[in-house]
Motif scaffolding. Structure first.
Motif, PDB file in Angstrom:
ATOM      1  N   VAL A  65      36.621  30.772  41.704  1.00 31.86           N
ATOM      2  CA  VAL A  65      37.075  31.471  40.500  1.00 31.86           C
ATOM      3  C   VAL A  65      36.080  32.563  40.111  1.00 31.86           C
ATOM      4  O   VAL A  65      36.470  33.698  39.785  1.00 31.86           O
ATOM      5  N   ALA A  66      34.784  32.242  40.152  1.00 31.71           N
ATOM      6  CA  ALA A  66      33.765  33.227  39.791  1.00 31.71           C
ATOM      7  C   ALA A  66      33.807  34.427  40.737  1.00 31.71           C
ATOM      8  O   ALA A  66      33.696  35.585  40.300  1.00 31.71           O
ATOM      9  N   ALA A  67      33.981  34.171  42.031  1.00 27.24           N
ATOM     10  CA  ALA A  67      34.041  35.267  42.997  1.00 27.24           C
ATOM     11  C   ALA A  67      35.268  36.135  42.767  1.00 27.24           C
ATOM     12  O   ALA A  67      35.204  37.373  42.849  1.00 27.24           O
ATOM     13  N   ALA A  68      36.417  35.498  42.469  1.00 27.74           N
ATOM     14  CA  ALA A  68      37.642  36.265  42.228  1.00 27.74           C
ATOM     15  C   ALA A  68      37.493  37.167  41.006  1.00 27.74           C
ATOM     16  O   ALA A  68      37.921  38.337  41.021  1.00 27.74           O
ATOM     17  N   LEU A  69      36.903  36.660  39.932  1.00 31.23           N
ATOM     18  CA  LEU A  69      36.686  37.472  38.729  1.00 31.23           C
ATOM     19  C   LEU A  69      35.858  38.716  39.052  1.00 31.23           C
ATOM     20  O   LEU A  69      36.178  39.831  38.608  1.00 31.23           O
ATOM     21  N   ASP A  73      37.272  42.445  38.883  1.00 29.60           N
ATOM     22  CA  ASP A  73      36.821  42.803  37.542  1.00 29.60           C
ATOM     23  C   ASP A  73      37.784  42.272  36.474  1.00 29.60           C
ATOM     24  O   ASP A  73      38.201  42.994  35.562  1.00 29.60           O
ATOM     25  N   ALA A  74      38.132  40.978  36.581  1.00 32.59           N
ATOM     26  CA  ALA A  74      39.011  40.340  35.604  1.00 32.59           C
ATOM     27  C   ALA A  74      38.184  39.625  34.552  1.00 32.59           C
ATOM     28  O   ALA A  74      37.055  39.189  34.802  1.00 32.59           O
ATOM     29  N   ARG A  75      38.781  39.485  33.365  1.00 29.18           N
ATOM     30  CA  ARG A  75      38.069  38.828  32.263  1.00 29.18           C
ATOM     31  C   ARG A  75      38.203  37.305  32.341  1.00 29.18           C
ATOM     32  O   ARG A  75      37.259  36.570  32.060  1.00 29.18           O
ATOM     33  N   TYR A  76      39.384  36.825  32.714  1.00 27.49           N
ATOM     34  CA  TYR A  76      39.635  35.380  32.739  1.00 27.49           C
ATOM     35  C   TYR A  76      40.147  34.973  34.123  1.00 27.49           C
ATOM     36  O   TYR A  76      40.864  35.728  34.789  1.00 27.49           O
ATOM     37  N   GLY A  77      39.787  33.749  34.537  1.00 18.94           N
ATOM     38  CA  GLY A  77      40.249  33.236  35.811  1.00 18.94           C
ATOM     39  C   GLY A  77      40.363  31.725  35.774  1.00 18.94           C
ATOM     40  O   GLY A  77      39.726  31.055  34.956  1.00 18.94           O
ATOM     41  N   ALA A  78      41.183  31.180  36.661  1.00 10.56           N
ATOM     42  CA  ALA A  78      41.351  29.726  36.719  1.00 10.56           C
ATOM     43  C   ALA A  78      41.828  29.331  38.108  1.00 10.56           C
ATOM     44  O   ALA A  78      42.433  30.120  38.836  1.00 10.56           O
ATOM     45  N   MET A  79      41.540  28.086  38.463  1.00  9.76           N
ATOM     46  CA  MET A  79      42.060  27.480  39.685  1.00  9.76           C
ATOM     47  C   MET A  79      42.861  26.255  39.272  1.00  9.76           C
ATOM     48  O   MET A  79      42.336  25.341  38.630  1.00  9.76           O
TER      49      MET A  79
END
Length: 412
Positions: A65-69, A73-79
């Motif tokens: 999730v951290a890598a995808a953000l 350059d996204a503010r929020y992410g989740a798996m």
């Protein structure tokens, strides 16, 4: 002189592939499908190496999730991890503060847009979340989110979860390159997750093998104690009893009878120790305690009263169980051999992260001149667990042993 012909080259078995090799291979197959500038390609490579550097599943999911953000350059992410029944078994978020997470209450179960991706496992890129037909809105306290990018994560050929990203910074929209980039990351993530699951299975298998070895050793030691030590002690006790009537001096006869009593006590101790060796660690703790009390019943001449309060079976780790059983065995043995008690009560309580054990008897108490080696051993065992041990006299007669052991600091 003519050199002999060289034998034809026969390739040997391929070198085993490391988890990083597998990740990079999967990444290479995906990178061919997209066009990336040097900076984003390096960022993707760094992300893949990062998620492949851990074998603990929860840590890998957080790294994904951290890598995808960072990549888009996204503010929020989740798996979201699928539960196999059309919902989510786990939902790990980043970008929300702790206060925001607590305000939202229970994690999502797979409705709305999340449920749509579960039912249709293919990438989804939206300009406005609320405009999608599957949208069900946000619960109270949920931060506003507009742009959305969702990508399925597969392990092998099976859908395993989904990676969700919202609110690209600067008010921009997620692009086709962003989608392709996250798809490449998700493909590598599937390999990393599969490696972590395999590692967990292998570790569990190794732990089970080691556990079986321990049980075999315990069984062998128990048989040796019973067949060799107990039988010899029993034979020695019988031999002493058979000659006591031949001794004329009253003091000598008393000493022989005392030695026979000590042998009987030692046999009872060994039987209790054998019981502990054969105790399955999967057995609930309260049942094990009752079993130990049943073993010493024959030596006491009565059954101890046993009581439990609180989550004794759930909250006491194995290390504490082993020590507590050893201390309880010694306390009951002392009551049987020295106290001349007619009743013994055992209680175990777990409350607010502390195990308290109380053993009370109505015997004659501990004489001031009695050796304190056993009590010192009980105190030392308790101290090794970071706990406290106390002993008091009970009116009109008897002894009370108390243990207090913190459970939070214990490691299984």
């Amino acid at each position: 002189m003519v050199s002999p012909p060289r034998p034809a080259y026969t390739p040997g078995p391929p070198e085993p592939r490391t988890p990083i090799d597998q990740l990079l291979s999967e990444l290479a197959s995906r990178v061919d499908e997209i066009v990336l500038d040097r900076e984003r390609l390096r960022a993707l490579l760094d992300a893949v190496i990062s998620i492949g550097s851990d074998l603990e599943l929860a840590a890998i999911l957080d790294r994904i999730v951290a890598a995808a953000l960072k990549l888009v350059d996204a503010r929020y992410g989740a798996m979201g991890v699928l539960d196999g029944a059309g919902g989510l078994a786990d939902f790990r978020t980043q970008g929300l503060s702790r206060e925001e997470i607590e305000a939202l209450g229970d994690p999502p179960t797979g409705r709305g847009i999340l449920g749509h991706i579960i039912d249709h496992p293919e990438p989804l890129r939206l300009i406005d979340l609320s405009a999608h037909p599957a949208s069900v809105g946000f619960p109270p306290g949920h931060p506003p989110m507009r742009t959305f990018l969702g990508v399925p994560v597969t392990v092998g050929d099976k859908a395993w979860g989904n990676l969700y990203l919202t609110d690209k910074r600067g008010g921009e929209l997620f692009t086709e390159d962003d989608e392709a980039l996250i798809q490449a990351l998700a493909a590598a993530a599937g390999v990393a997750i599969d490696n972590a699951r395999l590692y967990t299975e292998l570790a569990a298998s190794q732990a089970e093998r080691e556990r079986l070895v321990v049980f075999r050793d315990r069984d062998r030691i128990g048989r040796d104690l019973h067949d060799l030590v107990i039988q010899r002690l029993f034979a020695t006790g019988l031999a002493l009893q058979s000659i006591v009537h031949l001794v004329d001096a009253p003091d000598a006869a008393a000493r022989i009878n005392s030695a026979v009593d000590e042998i009987d006590g030692s046999i009872a101790d060994l039987r209790a120790a054998i019981f502990s060796l054969h105790t399955d660690t999967d057995q609930v703790f309260s049942q094990t305690v009752r079993g130990l009390c049943g073993v010493v019943r024959h030596h006491l001449g009565f059954a101890p009263e046993v009581g439990f309060t609180g989550p004794v079976d759930e909250d006491v780790p194995e290390r504490v169980r082993i020590e507590v059983l050893a201390m309880l065995r010694e306390a009951l043995s002392n009551a049987a051999r020295h106290a001349s008690a007619t009743s013994v009560a055992v209680s175990l309580t777990v409350q607010r992260g502390v195990l308290r054990m109380l053993v009370t008897d109505d015997g004659r108490g501990i004489p001031p001149q009695a050796p304190r080696r056993g009590l010192a051993n009980l105190a030392a065992r308790t101290a090794s667990l970071g706990g406290e041990f106390d002993i008091d006299s009970v009116e009109p007669s008897g002894t009370e042993l108390r243990w207090s052991i913190p459970l939070e600091r214990q490691v299984n």
